[in-house]
Design an enzyme around this catalytic site. Structure first.
Site, short mmCIF file in Angstrom:
data_model
loop_
_atom_site.label_atom_id
_atom_site.label_comp_id
_atom_site.label_asym_id
_atom_site.label_seq_id
_atom_site.Cartn_x
_atom_site.Cartn_y
_atom_site.Cartn_z
CE LYS A 66 42.75 50.14 30.10
NZ LYS A 66 42.18 49.05 30.92
C1 LIG Z 1 41.12 48.91 31.78
C2 LIG Z 1 40.71 47.59 32.31
C3 LIG Z 1 39.42 47.37 32.85
C4 LIG Z 1 38.40 48.47 32.99
O1 LIG Z 1 37.87 48.89 31.76
P1 LIG Z 1 37.13 50.28 31.65
O2 LIG Z 1 36.86 50.46 30.20
O3 LIG Z 1 38.12 51.30 32.17
O4 LIG Z 1 35.90 50.20 32.47
C5 LIG Z 1 39.11 46.09 33.28
N1 LIG Z 1 40.00 45.08 33.23
C6 LIG Z 1 41.25 45.27 32.73
C7 LIG Z 1 42.19 44.12 32.72
C8 LIG Z 1 41.65 46.52 32.24
O5 LIG Z 1 42.89 46.67 31.76
#
Ligand SMILES: *Cc1c(COP(=O)(O)O)cnc(C)c1O
Length: 495
Positions: A112
């Site tokens: 993120k």
């Molecule tokens: C948010 C997240 C995901 C999923 O990503 P999306 O864009 O919501 O599909 C996968 N792994 C981690 C560690 C995340 O924080």
């Protein structure tokens, strides 16, 4: 050529990139999509020689066409700086027959950060461009991860403040410490007595409260959201797919024009959609492999063309993928419906009323770039152990879901196309699950103790983000009743 943004649910209104970033969601509840996906206008060979920041500029300038070069470069340079613990920003490492694109070298050691480190700068620049003088107040409800990444992104960004609500008894010890030790004069973290749904409902109610908006406006404030459907989060994620491909090219691992597969551990469908956009910009991509955990709504969707959220919600060791409504999928639906906003709106309406919708056979035919896969808890843990034993590489649970899905896919199809796995979190973030997968003697040990053990077995030093929270002072201790969330916000803002 200018790129404008329109809603997935009604074709009429077109807004600029900066307006789409400011609004987040379209007025009709739809998601903003670019009216076309721009093609890269420099060669992949040239990009192969560029830094992450330069690559980011080449991608983002094509989507955010109302930003000047200076504005955009400013945003990029403030985002991708020494908050990341490596100059490469997103290193690509080869381990055990695949390439892992490590997207976890930012402030909160998860992917993120790739988008949330730039979103605050895109937002404040967008506000200036649109002559908004109010301070932007980011309001977020979090079940753990997004809250911390948003706090880290917005901390001390001029013209913004951020208030994060979390369920006081509903996040892990490490997650809570990460948040309540957050520095920055413009950050506020508030625990509520309710659960995550209560926090989210409370935040939604405040966003929709017109009186509150007026009271805020008269004091020079307005709300905005750092939600994952914002195009200001989606577009920065396209960058690392272009970067990964051109690293392989630059190192001579692939020839010009050679395709690669991407495997993405998926929740809200934002990350994998960014890979799809990268393909549409001209990156040679074979398959986009969408990996799910036990909450395999997307796997079933790619198999059958039916999206059905009516099922048990399963808590797994990859919590950021425990999602039954993948909001960013709407952008793909719109695309395969031939940019038919009415058809998209109808399906999304069905999703909210009955929890199910079915795409047409014509739409399904356009999903050939995608392959769905899933891994249950046992397979995920076994994958962590196997890659550790084969290659000495320790991965987190989310990455392990993707890695296990790829192993299956390769066995099933015999596909030998070079493959990049999006590695979305540092194993340090999920130390307990990771260490017990490697050896069950670690069961019952506490998160912080396992961090030292993880460092020993992986040979990777403990990230600053983890080291810091062990000793950092607690700076936030506000707790409120769920019913008092708005009062708390009013008090923080002095309304
Ligand atoms: C948010 C997240 C995901 C999923 O990503 P999306 O864009 O919501 O599909 C996968 N792994 C981690 C560690 C995340 O924080």
């Amino acid at each position: 050529m200018e790129v404008m943004y329109q809603s997935t649910r009604s074709g009429e209104q077109k807004v600029t990139a900066s307006q789409a970033i400011l609004k987040g969601l379209a007025d009709d509840g739809g998601l903003f999509v670019p009216d076309h996906i721009p093609a890269l206008d420099v060669s992949l060979d040239e990009i192969a020689k560029m830094s992450y920041q330069e690559t980011a500029y080449e991608v983002m300038k094509l989507f955010f066409t109302d930003f000047t070069e200076e504005e955009l470069k400013n945003c990029i340079n403030r985002a991708y700086d020494d908050k990341f613990d490596t100059k490469e920003i997103a290193p690509l490492v080869q381990k055990d027959e695949a390439y892992y694109l490590e997207l976890f070298h930012g402030a909160t050691i998860a992917f993120k950060d790739m988008a949330l480190s730039i979103l605050p700068h895109l937002l404040t620049t967008s506000a200036k461009k649109n002559k908004i003088t109010n301070e932007i107040v980011i309001l977020t409800a979090t079940s753990g991860d997004t809250g911390k990444a948003a706090l880290a992104g917005f901390a001390d960004v001029e013209g913004t403040s951020i208030i994060v609500f979390y369920p006081k008894n509903g996040v892990s010890k490490i997650q809570e410490r990460q948040m309540i030790t957050q520095k920055g004069a413009n950050t506020k973290v508030v625990g509520i007595t309710g659960n995550f749904d209560d926090a989210q409902s409370g935040v939604k109610a405040m966003f929709n409260n017109k009186e509150l908006a007026e009271a805020m406006n008269s004091k020079g404030y307005q709300f905005s959201s750092a939600n994952s459907i914002n195009v200001g989060r989606l577009v920065p994620q396209v960058v690392y797919y272009v970067y990964a491909y051109t690293r392989l090219l630059g190192r001579g691992e692939i020839a010009e024009g050679e395709a690669v597969n991407f495997v993405v551990p998926t929740g809200n469908f934002g990350n994998i959609l960014a890979a799809f956009y990268a393909k549409n910009m001209g990156i040679p991509v074979g398959k986009l492999i969408c990996a799910s955990n036990d909450n395999k709504v997307l796997f079933d969707f790619f198999e059958t063309g039916v999206y059905d959220k009516n099922r048990e919600f399963i808590l797994t060791t990859s919590p950021s993928m425990d999602i039954l409504i993948s909001s960013n999928l709407e952008r793909l639906i719109y695309r395969i419906a031939g940019e038919d906003a009415k058809a998209t709106a109808d399906m999304m309406n069905e999703l909210s009323t009955s929890g199910v919708y079915t795409i047409t056979p014509e739409m399904k035919k356009q999903l050939q770039d995608f392959v769905g896969g899933w891994a249950d808890e046992e397979k995920t843990a076994a994958e962590i152990k196997q890659v550790y034993e084969n290659a000495g590489y320790v991965m987190d649970t989310h990455t392990a879901v993707a890695s296990a899905v790829y192993r299956d896919y390769k066995k099933r199809t015999g596909d030998t196309v070079k493959t990049v796995i999006a590695s979305t979190a540092s194993p340090y973030k999920f130390a307990t699950s990771v260490m017990t997968a490697i050896n069950d003697k670690y069961e019952g040990m506490d998160d912080f103790a396992l961090i030292d053990e993880l460092s020993k077995v992986s040979g990777v030093s403990i990230p600053k983000a983890v080291e810091e929270i062990r000793s950092a002072p607690v700076l936030h201790d506000t707790v409120c009743e769920t019913a008092d969330m708005q009062k708390t916000v009013e008090k923080i803002l002095g309304l």
